[in-house]
Each structure stands twice: as C-alpha cells, then as structure tokens.
Design a protein around this motif. Sequence first.
Motif, PDB file in Angstrom:
ATOM      1  N   SER A 209       0.818  -1.211   0.000  1.00 23.14           N
ATOM      2  CA  SER A 209       0.000   0.000   0.000  1.00 23.14           C
ATOM      3  C   SER A 209       0.852   1.261   0.000  1.00 23.14           C
ATOM      4  N   ALA A 210       1.923   1.247   0.792  1.00 21.59           N
ATOM      5  CA  ALA A 210       2.809   2.409   0.839  1.00 21.59           C
ATOM      6  C   ALA A 210       3.470   2.641  -0.512  1.00 21.59           C
ATOM      7  N   LEU A 211       3.918   1.570  -1.157  1.00 17.94           N
ATOM      8  CA  LEU A 211       4.522   1.704  -2.486  1.00 17.94           C
ATOM      9  C   LEU A 211       3.528   2.269  -3.490  1.00 17.94           C
ATOM     10  N   HIS A 212       2.286   1.816  -3.408  1.00 14.76           N
ATOM     11  CA  HIS A 212       1.260   2.319  -4.324  1.00 14.76           C
ATOM     12  C   HIS A 212       1.083   3.827  -4.162  1.00 14.76           C
ATOM     13  N   ILE A 213       1.031   4.286  -2.930  1.00 13.21           N
ATOM     14  CA  ILE A 213       0.854   5.725  -2.667  1.00 13.21           C
ATOM     15  C   ILE A 213       2.065   6.515  -3.158  1.00 13.21           C
ATOM     16  N   LEU A 214       3.264   6.021  -2.859  1.00 12.78           N
ATOM     17  CA  LEU A 214       4.490   6.717  -3.248  1.00 12.78           C
ATOM     18  C   LEU A 214       4.617   6.832  -4.771  1.00 12.78           C
ATOM     19  N   LYS A 215       4.146   5.822  -5.489  1.00 15.19           N
ATOM     20  CA  LYS A 215       4.258   5.823  -6.947  1.00 15.19           C
ATOM     21  C   LYS A 215       3.117   6.579  -7.621  1.00 15.19           C
ATOM     22  N   THR A 216       1.937   6.555  -7.011  1.00 16.32           N
ATOM     23  CA  THR A 216       0.734   7.075  -7.668  1.00 16.32           C
ATOM     24  C   THR A 216       0.462   8.534  -7.344  1.00 16.32           C
ATOM     25  N   TYR A 217       0.717   8.935  -6.121  1.00 11.83           N
ATOM     26  CA  TYR A 217       0.318  10.277  -5.679  1.00 11.83           C
ATOM     27  C   TYR A 217       1.544  11.143  -5.409  1.00 11.83           C
ATOM     28  N   LYS A 218       2.291  11.414  -6.448  1.00 14.77           N
ATOM     29  CA  LYS A 218       3.495  12.225  -6.322  1.00 14.77           C
ATOM     30  C   LYS A 218       3.161  13.706  -6.450  1.00 14.77           C
ATOM     31  N   ALA A 219       3.807  14.507  -5.622  1.00  9.96           N
ATOM     32  CA  ALA A 219       3.665  15.954  -5.730  1.00  9.96           C
ATOM     33  C   ALA A 219       4.415  16.443  -6.962  1.00  9.96           C
ATOM     34  N   PRO A 220       4.005  17.578  -7.526  1.00 10.80           N
ATOM     35  CA  PRO A 220       4.761  18.154  -8.643  1.00 10.80           C
ATOM     36  C   PRO A 220       6.222  18.349  -8.250  1.00 10.80           C
ATOM     37  N   SER A 221       7.116  18.038  -9.139  1.00  9.97           N
ATOM     38  CA  SER A 221       8.548  18.027  -8.817  1.00  9.97           C
ATOM     39  C   SER A 221       9.087  19.390  -8.411  1.00  9.97           C
ATOM     40  N   GLU A 222       8.401  20.478  -8.808  1.00  8.17           N
ATOM     41  CA  GLU A 222       8.933  21.812  -8.522  1.00  8.17           C
ATOM     42  C   GLU A 222       8.556  22.313  -7.126  1.00  8.17           C
ATOM     43  N   ILE A 223       7.814  21.530  -6.355  1.00  5.94           N
ATOM     44  CA  ILE A 223       7.299  22.037  -5.076  1.00  5.94           C
ATOM     45  C   ILE A 223       8.400  22.344  -4.068  1.00  5.94           C
TER      46      ILE A 223
END
Length: 396
Positions: A209-223
């Motif tokens: 589940s943690a891997l799914h969140i880390l891969k799927t819900y990424k913040a925009p890289s410029e943040i």
Amino acid sequence: QGKPDETMQIGVGKSFKIKKSVDFDKLHQIFSELDVISELDPSEYLSSYREIDDQKLIKEFLYPELITNIFNDIQGLGRRNNPNIRHFEHDFCNPNNIEQFYEADSYDLKEKTENKGYKTFKSVTNRREIYDAVLARAVELKGENDRFNFMVFLQGARVTCVKNNKATIGASFLFHITTELNVRNSPYFLVDTKWYNLRNSFVQDLRTSALHILKTYKAPSEILTIPWDKQVITKEGVYNLQYNGHEKYFVLDTIIVDGLELCDVLYYTDDALYLIHIKYGFESKMRELHNQISISARRLKDVLGTSDKSLLEKIYSKLVEKGLSINSLTISEFIKLFDKRIVFVLAFTSHLKDDLLVVDNIDKFTSNIAKFSLVQCSSDLRADYFDLVVHQIRRN
C-alpha cells in the motif's frame, strides 16, 4: 432513497460514517448486516494486527525493552540535532485526544509526591520539549545509571494540557508514547499503552500500500527543490525558512492561530494551493505528520464551509507581524488563494546514511509505523477532506 444504482460508501474504524442520507429502514438494514458480519470468523488480514494479551510476554520482554530504549536515550539529551547520535524512534502524543493535545497552550509536567499526590516540576509551551524535559528530570533525581528508579519515575510522571489557563486533558507520560519494537525477531506496535503483534500479512500489505501511494500520488517536482543536508541545516524550522521570499511561497511554520498550525510551507500555482507538512526522516515521526495533516485538513474544511474567514485573516496578519513574505498580496488576495483546488503535501527525507529514495528502496526503510501512517493519512484525507500527495526532499 436515491436511485437503485447509486453506491454507498462507509468508512470503518473505531466508528463508521455513512456518506449518504438514509432513512430509518435502510439504517436498520445496515445494522442488521453489521450484526451478521460481526459473527463471521476474522480473515487473515483483519486479524493480522492483533492485541497482545499474553501478560508474561509483555512483562518479561516488551515492557522491559521499552524502558531500556528510553533509558538509553538519555545519552542524546541536549544533542538531538546531531545526526550521528542514535535516538529512540517514537511519537509522543495523547492518542485519545490528539487535537486537544496539539492545540494546548502549554503542558504541565508532573511527578509523584511522597503522599501519592502530584506536583508540577516544569511547564513547557512546545509539545516537542515534553519528552526530553521528563527524561532530564529523571536523570536529575535518579542519576544516569539507576535504570530501576528511572523506570519508577517514568511510571509516575504525568502530562497535563492547559488551554486558556485551564487544565483540559492529562495522562501518564508513558501513555503518550507510540513506537515499534523488534523483540525476539518479531515486530510489535505500542499504541495507547497496548501492545500489538504484526503478522507477516499485515507487514506485507503495508509495504504494498505504501509503495502504491508513493508511486501514484506524487507531488509536482517543482514544489520543494531546496535540499536538506542535516549536517548544514539541523532544524526543521531553519529548513522551512529557506522558502521565505521565494515567489508563490509562504512560510507558515510557527504561525499558530487559534491553536492551529495550518502547514509548514504554503505554495500556489494557477490552479492549486498546496499545504506542505514537512518532517526529516521516514520513521515514527510520520505519525506526527499524519496527526498534523488530519487536524489541519479538518479545520480548513470547516473554515471553507462558512463565510467566516477570520482564521485566514489572522494567519495573514501574523505573517505581516513576523516580517515574513506575503508575495505582495493583499489580505483579500491571500484569502482568495483558498478558492483554488486544495492539496495537502506530506513531505519527508531519507534518514539513512545514504540519500536513498524510499519508493525505490522501501525494504531498507524498516519503520512499519512510517508506512502505516502514510497509508492511513492518505486514506483519511482522500475520504473525508482533500487530495493528498507525497514528496521526498533530497538531501544533496
């Protein structure tokens, strides 16, 4: 009643919420179904987070290991910002009253007296000072080498929250500690002074589940583009201030209004407003991050649902008062930002010697509390409040 093909969502925890209007007959049917479900044998997944009732295991192994970890942690007193000093990974919060604990004005730290009463030995305004203040008092009274009397002192220590000069909630010092310990090659959670055994199915599910969140819900890289080298920037507040004066950023760290710290850093684009909460490390402190985000999201949703925007007005005024950047916006323009799409950001770093990405090396990050907090925070925010994305701040 709605249309026949409409679906109903129920979030289940210690309580459950029906996210749809239902009449009495439908509600009665729901409870009838829950009664049937309660009689079913638990599945492997649902039983994988099991409370320990073996008092011998707790007394002879788990509790002594907890005390040993805290006792050894006195070596880090006064040196918490030194990344080379090993420290006891835990979260410190009253788990039964999270919001009242976070929003207290101050905390009275108490010790037992000879007549079995309590007296306050210190008051602090920052909840992050409680743990070290109690340990320092134990060392002051019992010395650095008396583990038994150190334990006795901790067992008698209490923390009382104060709001508007009135005591609100209180509990024993040890009640506030949430941690994960590996005892006899098995992982255990300590939550609300209760011990839980983590079965392999639960640990594996957390990983997935943690891997799914880390891969799927990424913040925009410029943040968050500024690196966080702890050898150079030791404190979270100092890191956050690096964004002061940057275009489209507001530093809200330490801006506390009505007991609420809305976020550490605020960032906006043409179509979205990002409320960023930041912690160093992917460890047990992720639970604190989850608590902070949940409280902030609930309060913000309440504010945006009414015409009273005084909370946002006060935040703007505090920014001006502290001389922090307001991006040349007026107070009305600042409040208008909250009409944009609201997105919360859970931001963290690697705490390992090498600056590894968690998403690519999750098995090297052993804290199940961190993974559990990430999964729980994502689920809670998306179900009840706003979108949540994650971001790993690089150290180099």
